[in-house]
Design a protein around this motif. Structure first.
Motif, short mmCIF file in Angstrom:
data_model
loop_
_atom_site.label_atom_id
_atom_site.label_comp_id
_atom_site.label_asym_id
_atom_site.label_seq_id
_atom_site.Cartn_x
_atom_site.Cartn_y
_atom_site.Cartn_z
N TYR A 1 -76.41 -25.30 -57.89
CA TYR A 1 -77.07 -24.00 -58.02
C TYR A 1 -76.65 -23.28 -59.29
CZ TYR A 1 -78.93 -23.89 -53.22
OH TYR A 1 -79.62 -24.13 -52.06
N GLY A 2 -75.53 -23.70 -59.90
CA GLY A 2 -75.02 -22.98 -61.06
C GLY A 2 -74.40 -21.67 -60.60
N THR A 3 -74.45 -20.65 -61.48
CA THR A 3 -73.90 -19.34 -61.14
C THR A 3 -75.03 -18.43 -60.68
OG1 THR A 3 -72.16 -19.60 -62.78
CG2 THR A 3 -72.60 -17.37 -62.03
N SER B 1 -67.22 -19.64 -54.15
CA SER B 1 -67.64 -20.95 -54.66
C SER B 1 -68.50 -21.62 -53.61
CB SER B 1 -66.42 -21.84 -54.91
OG SER B 1 -65.78 -21.46 -56.08
N ILE B 2 -69.49 -22.36 -54.09
CA ILE B 2 -70.33 -23.13 -53.17
C ILE B 2 -69.90 -24.60 -53.29
CG2 ILE B 2 -72.68 -23.86 -52.61
CD1 ILE B 2 -73.67 -21.33 -54.07
N ARG B 3 -69.32 -25.10 -52.25
CA ARG B 3 -68.96 -26.51 -52.12
C ARG B 3 -69.28 -26.88 -50.68
NH1 ARG B 3 -68.77 -26.68 -56.87
NH2 ARG B 3 -66.99 -26.65 -58.24
N LYS B 4 -70.55 -27.17 -50.43
CA LYS B 4 -71.04 -27.36 -49.07
C LYS B 4 -71.66 -28.74 -48.92
CE LYS B 4 -69.96 -23.07 -48.42
NZ LYS B 4 -68.67 -22.75 -47.92
N THR B 5 -71.69 -29.21 -47.68
CA THR B 5 -72.32 -30.49 -47.40
C THR B 5 -73.41 -30.31 -46.34
OG1 THR B 5 -70.69 -31.06 -45.71
CG2 THR B 5 -70.29 -31.87 -47.93
N ILE B 6 -74.39 -31.17 -46.43
CA ILE B 6 -75.47 -31.23 -45.45
C ILE B 6 -75.47 -32.66 -44.93
CG2 ILE B 6 -77.96 -31.11 -45.10
CD1 ILE B 6 -77.95 -29.23 -47.63
N THR B 7 -75.46 -32.80 -43.63
CA THR B 7 -75.48 -34.14 -43.03
C THR B 7 -76.83 -34.33 -42.36
OG1 THR B 7 -73.11 -33.95 -42.64
CG2 THR B 7 -74.25 -35.73 -41.52
N VAL B 8 -77.49 -35.44 -42.71
CA VAL B 8 -78.81 -35.77 -42.19
C VAL B 8 -78.63 -36.92 -41.20
CG1 VAL B 8 -81.15 -36.49 -42.80
CG2 VAL B 8 -79.82 -35.11 -44.42
N PHE B 9 -79.00 -36.68 -39.94
CA PHE B 9 -78.90 -37.69 -38.89
C PHE B 9 -80.29 -38.26 -38.62
CE2 PHE B 9 -75.41 -34.76 -38.28
CZ PHE B 9 -74.32 -35.61 -38.09
N THR B 10 -80.42 -39.61 -38.69
CA THR B 10 -81.72 -40.26 -38.53
C THR B 10 -81.61 -41.44 -37.57
OG1 THR B 10 -81.45 -41.96 -40.24
CG2 THR B 10 -82.10 -39.76 -40.98
N ASP B 11 -82.75 -42.09 -37.35
CA ASP B 11 -82.73 -43.34 -36.60
C ASP B 11 -82.86 -44.54 -37.54
OD1 ASP B 11 -85.41 -43.21 -37.28
OD2 ASP B 11 -86.16 -43.60 -35.27
N ALA B 12 -82.65 -44.32 -38.85
CA ALA B 12 -82.71 -45.40 -39.84
C ALA B 12 -81.37 -46.12 -39.90
CB ALA B 12 -83.05 -44.82 -41.22
N LYS B 13 -81.30 -47.14 -40.72
CA LYS B 13 -80.04 -47.84 -40.98
C LYS B 13 -79.75 -47.72 -42.46
CE LYS B 13 -79.59 -49.49 -36.83
NZ LYS B 13 -78.81 -48.83 -35.90
N SER C 1 -74.79 -32.91 -50.93
CA SER C 1 -73.84 -31.86 -51.28
C SER C 1 -74.48 -30.79 -52.17
CB SER C 1 -72.61 -32.45 -51.98
OG SER C 1 -72.97 -33.05 -53.20
N LEU C 2 -73.94 -29.58 -52.03
CA LEU C 2 -74.36 -28.43 -52.82
C LEU C 2 -73.14 -27.87 -53.52
CD1 LEU C 2 -76.43 -26.52 -50.12
CD2 LEU C 2 -77.33 -28.01 -51.90
N LYS C 3 -73.36 -27.39 -54.74
CA LYS C 3 -72.26 -26.72 -55.43
C LYS C 3 -72.82 -25.58 -56.26
CE LYS C 3 -71.94 -29.81 -59.40
NZ LYS C 3 -71.02 -30.62 -60.20
N GLY C 4 -71.94 -24.69 -56.65
CA GLY C 4 -72.32 -23.53 -57.44
C GLY C 4 -71.33 -22.42 -57.21
N ARG C 5 -71.75 -21.22 -57.61
CA ARG C 5 -70.87 -20.06 -57.48
C ARG C 5 -71.72 -18.80 -57.30
NH1 ARG C 5 -68.04 -17.96 -62.53
NH2 ARG C 5 -67.60 -15.89 -61.81
N VAL C 6 -71.31 -17.95 -56.38
CA VAL C 6 -71.98 -16.67 -56.17
C VAL C 6 -71.06 -15.56 -56.68
CG1 VAL C 6 -72.98 -15.07 -54.47
CG2 VAL C 6 -73.17 -17.55 -54.13
N LEU C 7 -71.59 -14.75 -57.61
CA LEU C 7 -70.80 -13.66 -58.19
C LEU C 7 -70.64 -12.53 -57.17
CD1 LEU C 7 -72.51 -13.52 -61.70
CD2 LEU C 7 -70.29 -14.53 -61.12
N PRO C 8 -69.58 -11.74 -57.33
CA PRO C 8 -69.38 -10.60 -56.42
C PRO C 8 -70.50 -9.56 -56.57
CG PRO C 8 -67.41 -11.04 -57.70
CD PRO C 8 -68.48 -11.90 -58.25
#
Length: 124
Positions: free
Chosen positions: A33-35, A96-108, A115-122
């Motif tokens: 996301y950047g700043t 700081s943005i250091r987040k993960t998203i987990t995708v659960f499927t029926d695939a193999k 993952s997401l990263k970035g920074r949110v200013l005050p």
């Protein structure tokens, strides 16, 4: 004896080929996301393509943050189909943005991690 071996071999081969062949590909496994300014609209998109030969179902989406909202075109992805996963980040929590998203499927494989990263200013 040879006949029994041939029957066993053909049975195992049939079972192997009858198994579901499904696979997902993501355009990216991370977004930056950047700043960001406090309160700014923050949205990114992941494109998911079913490159397998069977339908794939996205069973659920989870995140390690309450600041993330998801919008998914469809949970069923047909072979060759591409769908969009929109991720919206709440920027009313400066950090700081250091987040993960987990995708659960029926695939193999059945679990994919984004993952997401970035920074949110005050707040000004």
């Amino acid at each position: 004896m040879k006949t029994n071996f041939l029957i066993l071999f053909l049975s195992i081969t049939s079972i192997f080929y009858a198994q579901k062949i499904s696979k997902l590909e993501f355009d990216s496994n991370s977004k930056d996301y950047g700043t960001l300014k406090y309160g700014e609209h923050a949205q990114c998109e992941f494109y998911i393509t079913n490159t397998g030969k069977e339908n794939v179902v996205i069973k659920s989406l989870k995140s390690n943050s309450r600041n993330i909202e998801f919008k998914l075109d469809d949970s069923l992805i047909k072979p060759g189909q591409k769908i969009k996963l929109v991720v919206i980040y709440n920027t009313e929590n400066p950090d700081s943005i250091r987040k993960t998203i987990t995708v659960f499927t029926d695939a193999k494989p059945s679990v994919y991690t984004l993952s997401l990263k970035g920074r949110v200013l005050p707040k000004p």
